[in-house]
Scaffold this motif. Sequence first.
Motif, mmCIF file in Angstrom:
data_model
loop_
_atom_site.group_PDB
_atom_site.id
_atom_site.type_symbol
_atom_site.label_atom_id
_atom_site.label_comp_id
_atom_site.label_asym_id
_atom_site.label_seq_id
_atom_site.Cartn_x
_atom_site.Cartn_y
_atom_site.Cartn_z
ATOM 1 N N MET A 29 46.227 37.269 4.888
ATOM 2 C CA MET A 29 45.572 38.243 4.077
ATOM 3 C C MET A 29 45.271 39.204 5.284
ATOM 4 N N ASP A 30 45.632 40.749 5.196
ATOM 5 C CA ASP A 30 45.556 41.403 6.159
ATOM 6 C C ASP A 30 43.819 41.656 6.225
ATOM 7 N N ILE A 31 43.470 41.887 7.346
ATOM 8 C CA ILE A 31 42.020 41.960 7.736
ATOM 9 C C ILE A 31 41.471 43.019 7.172
ATOM 10 N N VAL A 32 42.128 44.265 6.955
ATOM 11 C CA VAL A 32 41.509 45.473 6.269
ATOM 12 C C VAL A 32 41.238 45.141 4.815
ATOM 13 N N ARG A 33 41.989 44.270 4.159
ATOM 14 C CA ARG A 33 41.854 43.817 2.816
ATOM 15 C C ARG A 33 40.663 42.890 2.647
ATOM 16 N N GLU A 34 40.728 42.010 3.643
ATOM 17 C CA GLU A 34 39.741 40.915 3.771
ATOM 18 C C GLU A 34 38.071 41.478 3.844
ATOM 19 N N ARG A 35 38.078 42.559 4.553
ATOM 20 C CA ARG A 35 36.806 43.320 4.556
ATOM 21 C C ARG A 35 36.400 44.338 3.362
ATOM 22 N N GLU A 36 37.390 44.740 2.706
ATOM 23 C CA GLU A 36 37.395 45.140 1.544
ATOM 24 C C GLU A 36 36.666 44.163 0.356
ATOM 25 N N LEU A 37 37.159 42.923 0.426
ATOM 26 C CA LEU A 37 36.710 42.020 -0.741
ATOM 27 C C LEU A 37 35.270 41.457 0.015
ATOM 28 N N ASN A 38 34.839 41.596 1.110
ATOM 29 C CA ASN A 38 33.338 41.135 1.499
ATOM 30 C C ASN A 38 32.699 42.129 1.714
ATOM 31 N N VAL A 39 32.163 42.898 0.703
ATOM 32 C CA VAL A 39 31.120 44.134 0.515
ATOM 33 C C VAL A 39 29.898 43.361 0.189
ATOM 34 N N PRO A 40 28.817 43.685 1.342
ATOM 35 C CA PRO A 40 27.626 42.916 0.905
ATOM 36 C C PRO A 40 26.933 43.423 -0.218
ATOM 37 N N ILE A 41 26.008 42.820 -0.877
ATOM 38 C CA ILE A 41 25.517 42.821 -2.281
ATOM 39 C C ILE A 41 24.624 44.188 -2.103
ATOM 40 N N PHE A 42 23.948 44.531 -1.042
ATOM 41 C CA PHE A 42 23.205 45.543 -0.919
ATOM 42 C C PHE A 42 24.001 47.018 -0.956
ATOM 43 N N GLN A 43 25.343 46.793 -0.681
ATOM 44 C CA GLN A 43 26.206 47.965 -0.847
ATOM 45 C C GLN A 43 26.932 48.399 -2.059
ATOM 46 N N LYS A 44 26.919 47.352 -2.886
ATOM 47 C CA LYS A 44 27.682 47.311 -4.122
ATOM 48 C C LYS A 44 26.880 48.152 -5.230
ATOM 49 N N GLN A 45 27.657 49.048 -5.926
ATOM 50 C CA GLN A 45 27.016 49.796 -7.042
ATOM 51 C C GLN A 45 26.878 49.069 -8.286
ATOM 52 N N ASN A 46 27.587 48.045 -8.481
ATOM 53 C CA ASN A 46 27.660 47.039 -9.643
ATOM 54 C C ASN A 46 27.855 45.849 -9.225
ATOM 55 N N LEU A 47 26.833 44.683 -9.712
ATOM 56 C CA LEU A 47 26.752 43.460 -9.354
ATOM 57 C C LEU A 47 27.098 42.567 -10.726
ATOM 58 N N THR A 48 27.778 41.522 -10.331
ATOM 59 C CA THR A 48 28.045 40.531 -11.556
ATOM 60 C C THR A 48 26.604 39.780 -11.807
ATOM 61 N N ILE A 49 26.563 38.916 -12.820
ATOM 62 C CA ILE A 49 25.382 38.442 -13.058
ATOM 63 C C ILE A 49 25.022 37.369 -12.076
ATOM 64 N N GLU A 50 25.904 36.718 -11.490
ATOM 65 C CA GLU A 50 25.762 35.695 -10.388
ATOM 66 C C GLU A 50 25.406 36.291 -9.348
ATOM 67 N N GLU A 51 26.059 37.468 -8.789
ATOM 68 C CA GLU A 51 25.363 38.216 -7.789
ATOM 69 C C GLU A 51 23.721 39.033 -8.061
ATOM 70 N N ALA A 52 23.621 39.203 -9.140
ATOM 71 C CA ALA A 52 22.534 39.814 -9.499
ATOM 72 C C ALA A 52 21.648 38.681 -9.628
ATOM 73 N N ALA A 53 21.724 37.434 -9.737
ATOM 74 C CA ALA A 53 20.805 36.349 -9.896
ATOM 75 C C ALA A 53 20.437 36.204 -8.406
ATOM 76 N N VAL A 54 21.212 35.993 -7.475
ATOM 77 C CA VAL A 54 21.015 35.956 -6.105
ATOM 78 C C VAL A 54 20.208 37.105 -5.604
ATOM 79 N N TYR A 55 20.403 38.306 -5.821
ATOM 80 C CA TYR A 55 20.034 39.359 -5.244
ATOM 81 C C TYR A 55 18.562 39.403 -5.709
ATOM 82 N N SER A 56 18.074 39.094 -6.859
ATOM 83 C CA SER A 56 16.880 39.470 -7.478
ATOM 84 C C SER A 56 16.131 37.988 -7.615
#
Length: 71
Positions: free
Chosen positions: A1-28
């Motif tokens: 996988m291209d390094i730029v594409r890999e960075r796009e997929l690994n966005v930190p939770i605090f930078q995401k506008q919307n979270l999945t239920i799983e991410e929100a559970a970890v976040y909160s």
Amino acid sequence: MDIVRERELNVPIFQKQNLTIEEAAVYSNIGQHKLRELTADERCPFVLWVGNKRLIKRRQFDEYMSRAYSI
């Protein structure tokens, strides 16, 4: 996988506008079951439905949690 594409997929939770239920559970530190219960209410201010998938609007969720005494 291209390094730029890999960075796009690994966005930190605090930078995401919307979270999945799983991410929100970890976040909160709130369980997934409780988050599903809260977001099942059609008046929930922080849920975004994309088809059958529910996402948590992070900023609105933060505001909701800062005002909440208990859930």
